[in-house]
Scaffold this active site. Structure first.
Site, PDB file in Angstrom:
ATOM      1  N   ARG A   1      18.089  30.817 -31.665  1.00 28.77           N
ATOM      2  CA  ARG A   1      16.979  29.770 -31.082  1.00 28.77           C
ATOM      3  C   ARG A   1      15.744  30.563 -31.242  1.00 28.77           C
ATOM      4  NH1 ARG A   1      19.009  30.213 -25.001  1.00 28.77           N
ATOM      5  NH2 ARG A   1      19.747  32.192 -25.669  1.00 28.77           N
TER       6      ARG A   1
ATOM      7  N   LYS B   1      14.941  35.024 -25.569  1.00 30.26           N
ATOM      8  CA  LYS B   1      15.516  35.963 -24.694  1.00 30.26           C
ATOM      9  C   LYS B   1      14.839  37.210 -24.530  1.00 30.26           C
ATOM     10  CE  LYS B   1      19.188  36.089 -23.850  1.00 30.26           C
ATOM     11  NZ  LYS B   1      20.027  35.605 -22.832  1.00 30.26           N
TER      12      LYS B   1
ATOM     13  N   TYR C   1      13.063  34.246 -21.016  1.00 30.00           N
ATOM     14  CA  TYR C   1      13.878  34.846 -20.053  1.00 30.00           C
ATOM     15  C   TYR C   1      13.886  36.272 -20.081  1.00 30.00           C
ATOM     16  CZ  TYR C   1      16.207  30.405 -20.170  1.00 30.00           C
ATOM     17  OH  TYR C   1      16.627  29.025 -20.106  1.00 30.00           O
TER      18      TYR C   1
ATOM     19  N   HIS D   1      15.965  38.423 -17.021  1.00 31.61           N
ATOM     20  CA  HIS D   1      17.148  38.556 -16.390  1.00 31.61           C
ATOM     21  C   HIS D   1      17.034  40.300 -16.006  1.00 31.61           C
ATOM     22  CE1 HIS D   1      19.048  35.104 -17.349  1.00 31.61           C
ATOM     23  NE2 HIS D   1      18.575  35.094 -18.501  1.00 31.61           N
TER      24      HIS D   1
ATOM     25  N   GLU E   1      13.852  31.983 -15.785  1.00 32.57           N
ATOM     26  CA  GLU E   1      15.012  31.774 -15.026  1.00 32.57           C
ATOM     27  C   GLU E   1      14.421  31.915 -13.634  1.00 32.57           C
ATOM     28  OE1 GLU E   1      14.627  34.510 -16.753  1.00 32.57           O
ATOM     29  OE2 GLU E   1      14.953  36.398 -15.356  1.00 32.57           O
TER      30      GLU E   1
ATOM     31  N   ASP F   1      24.767  37.086 -17.669  1.00 37.52           N
ATOM     32  CA  ASP F   1      23.275  37.285 -17.709  1.00 37.52           C
ATOM     33  C   ASP F   1      22.815  37.924 -16.637  1.00 37.52           C
ATOM     34  OD1 ASP F   1      23.139  35.277 -16.516  1.00 37.52           O
ATOM     35  OD2 ASP F   1      21.806  34.159 -17.837  1.00 37.52           O
TER      36      ASP F   1
END
Ligand code: NAI
Ligand code: PYR
Ligand code: MG
Length: 372
Positions: A15, A75, A94, A96, A118, A270
């Site tokens: 991605r 990511k 993101y 996490h 997120e 995740d």
């Protein structure tokens, strides 16, 4: 604003933070966008499409991190990316953080403004920047589970839908949010016998209406979880407590008593995973076996269908990226309480309560950290 889009470097992650269409939108708003050389080439977004959209193509991630005021990624930054961040720079991706003390420490040390996709919210209580990837991962979870139930993949050799004269396989989905609902759609579509557990009765009511008798909704208790898990051929872990580490619902003991060759797909990996035996895996080596149960715990599932996922992600992130670029991060955050909920780390402070709590940092309210 000068915006940088580096190539993703996580294992089998194809991605990219912006599509060419997303770049064009930012350029039309008066911003400069730098995209790393061949950053989207693996999914058919070529350098010349980015150039036509008004981006410049930059050879190295180092140059992008050095020049950009805002980095847009997919990511969580890998350690060498974290070390390239600096005070005052905005990171929009993101993160996490709850299960990731190392990354949190590096982001705190960087001094950067780190906004996690997120935990951005919407007025209906949803997570608009997680939702598109949850839709993808939910749909993929059944595809992955069905594949690994095949004998050659280590599974018990069951076909999800069965055939006339043979009962369908039993699929248990733990958590009936976005991932769980999309998983259910695929599993029901393939003819499996589907049960969804959730702790939210309103959610179970909605699912009951939506699926109109084609699946079972069950209130999530330890007892129900154990009962349905021991019967299941495939279990999907899809729970979320936003920003927090996932609760370990399926225990090692329950896993040891499951059917030999059953498959468990922990989409919640995740956030640390909701099965006691889960550990993150990669697209290159997606499964491992514990007590004869095949575990699939890929932490970036949407990366497997990276073209679909990139378009879906940019559709959702673009309005926020435009606001951050047009107004500057501080004003954009202060103007929008939902975007503010995405702020996890700012200027060396942890500004997201659940992350601070689980990792032992002092929590500083985002408005205070921003000096507002
Ligand atoms: N591995 C991957 O590549 C990806 C992972 N995810 C992850 O999937 C997880 C689920 O995401 P969404 O579906 O978007 O979240 P969501 O918030 O839409 O749904 C979560 C559901 O879990 C339920 N829940 C919470 N505690 C529960 C319990 N003890 N028992 C049963 N249900 C419980 C909630 O009531 C809610 O309905 C998240 O951890 C998310 O980060 C999402 C996309 C990609
Ligand atoms: C949500 C997430 O972690 C992903 O799409 O990779
Ligand atoms: Mg066993």
């Amino acid at each position: 604003m000068r915006i940088g889009v580096p190539k993703e470097i996580k294992n089998h992650e194809y991605r990219i933070g912006l599509t060419p269409a997303g770049v064009k939108e930012l350029v039309m708003n008066g911003h400069e966008v730098m995209v790393e050389n061949n950053g989207g080439a693996a999914i058919g977004f070529e350098n010349d499409q980015y150039l036509a959209a008004g981006a410049s193509i930059i050879d190295t991630a180092e140059e992008i991190f050095a020049k950009a005021e805002m980095i847009i990624k997919v990511k969580e930054p890998q350690p060498n990316e974290c070390r390239m961040l600096r005070e005052g720079q905005v990171l929009f991706t993101y993160l996490h953080l709850a299960p990731d003390p190392e990354q949190t420490e590096l982001l705190v040390a960087s001094g950067a403004t780190c906004i996690a996709y997120e935990t951005v919210t919407d007025p209906r209580g949803g997570l608009p920047l997680l939702a598109p990837m949850s839709e993808v991962a939910g749909r993929m979870s059944i595809q992955a589970g069905a594949h690994h139930l095949e004998k050659a993949q280590g599974g018990l050799g069951a076909l999800l839908g069965g055939v006339p004269g043979v009962a369908p396989a039993k699929v248990l989905i733990i958590g009936g949010g976005v991932v769980g609902t999309q998983a259910a759609r695929m599993a029901v579509g393939m003819g499996a016998d589907v049960t969804i557990l959730d702790r939210s009765l309103p959610r179970l009511r909605q699912l009951d209406t939506e699926f109109d008798g084609r699946l079972r909704t069950v209130y999530s208790t330890v007892d129900a979880l154990e009962q349905y898990a021991l019967e299941a051929e495939l279990v999907i872990g899809a729970v979320l407590i936003p920003g927090a580490a996932a609760p370990k619902l399926l225990t090692r003991d329950m896993i040891s008593r499951m059917k030999k060759g059953a498959v468990v797909v922990d989409v919640a990996i995740d956030q640390g995973g909701c099965f006691e035996t889960s550990k993150a895996t990669t697209h290159q080596d997606p499964t491992y076996v514990v007590d004869d149960v095949v575990h699939y715990c890929v932490a970036n599932m949407p990366g497997g269908v990276a073209r679909t996922s990139t378009i879906a992600l940019t559709n959702a992130t673009l309005p926020f990226a435009v606001a951050l670029a047009n107004k500057g991060a501080k004003k954009a955050l202060l103007d929008d309480a939902h975007l503010m909920n995405g702020l996890n780390v700012h200027a060396g402070k942890v500004t997201y309560q659940a992350v601070a709590d689980v990792l032992g940092y002092d929590y500083v309210a985002p408005t205070k950290a921003l000096g507002a």
